[in-house]
Design an enzyme around this catalytic site. Structure first.
Site, PDB file in Angstrom:
ATOM      1  N   LEU A  97       1.390  -1.149  -0.052  1.00  7.06           N
ATOM      2  CA  LEU A  97      -0.075  -0.075   0.515  1.00  7.06           C
ATOM      3  C   LEU A  97       1.105   1.397   0.023  1.00  7.06           C
ATOM      4  CD1 LEU A  97      -2.668   0.493  -0.071  1.00  7.06           C
ATOM      5  CD2 LEU A  97      -2.929   0.908   2.148  1.00  7.06           C
ATOM      6  N   HIS A  98       1.226   1.529  -1.330  1.00  7.96           N
ATOM      7  CA  HIS A  98       3.145   2.433  -1.247  1.00  7.96           C
ATOM      8  C   HIS A  98       1.433   3.480  -1.814  1.00  7.96           C
ATOM      9  CE1 HIS A  98       2.157   2.637  -5.293  1.00  7.96           C
ATOM     10  NE2 HIS A  98       2.011   0.913  -5.185  1.00  7.96           N
TER      11      HIS A  98
END
Length: 99
Positions: A28-29
């Site tokens: 989850l960047h």
């Protein structure tokens, strides 16, 4: 003396929740976190993301990234408010399809 009127507005409040797996190969960047934040800001419902005992408001990119959700982990999207169902559906869709 004039009669008084008492107008009361009632707004329907619903609660929705959905568990989804993070399918992002790079976790989850920043880019999917930004997509989640922008989508969450479009709804009036109170929205929460939960992962590993932590709960954050998804309107903050850093808060979403701080969850530390890795590929394959489960994230729960919860919402309460008049558009809760739509908000949960939109955020779960981003978690399932973002690159």
């Amino acid at each position: 003396m004039s009669p008084s009127s008492d107008a009361t507005t009632t707004t329907a409040t619903t609660t929705a929740s959905h568990e989804t797996s993070v399918v992002l190969p790079a976790n989850l960047h920043a880019r999917p976190a930004g997509q989640l934040a922008r989508a969450a800001a479009e709804y009036t419902s109170a929205i929460q993301l939960e992962h590993s005992g932590r709960t954050v408001n998804p309107t903050g990119v850093l808060a979403v990234m701080g969850l530390g959700a890795t590929a394959g982990s489960t994230v729960t999207v919860r919402a309460e408010g008049p558009d809760a169902e739509q908000a949960v559906t939109a955020l779960a869709d981003i978690l399932a399809t973002a690159e």
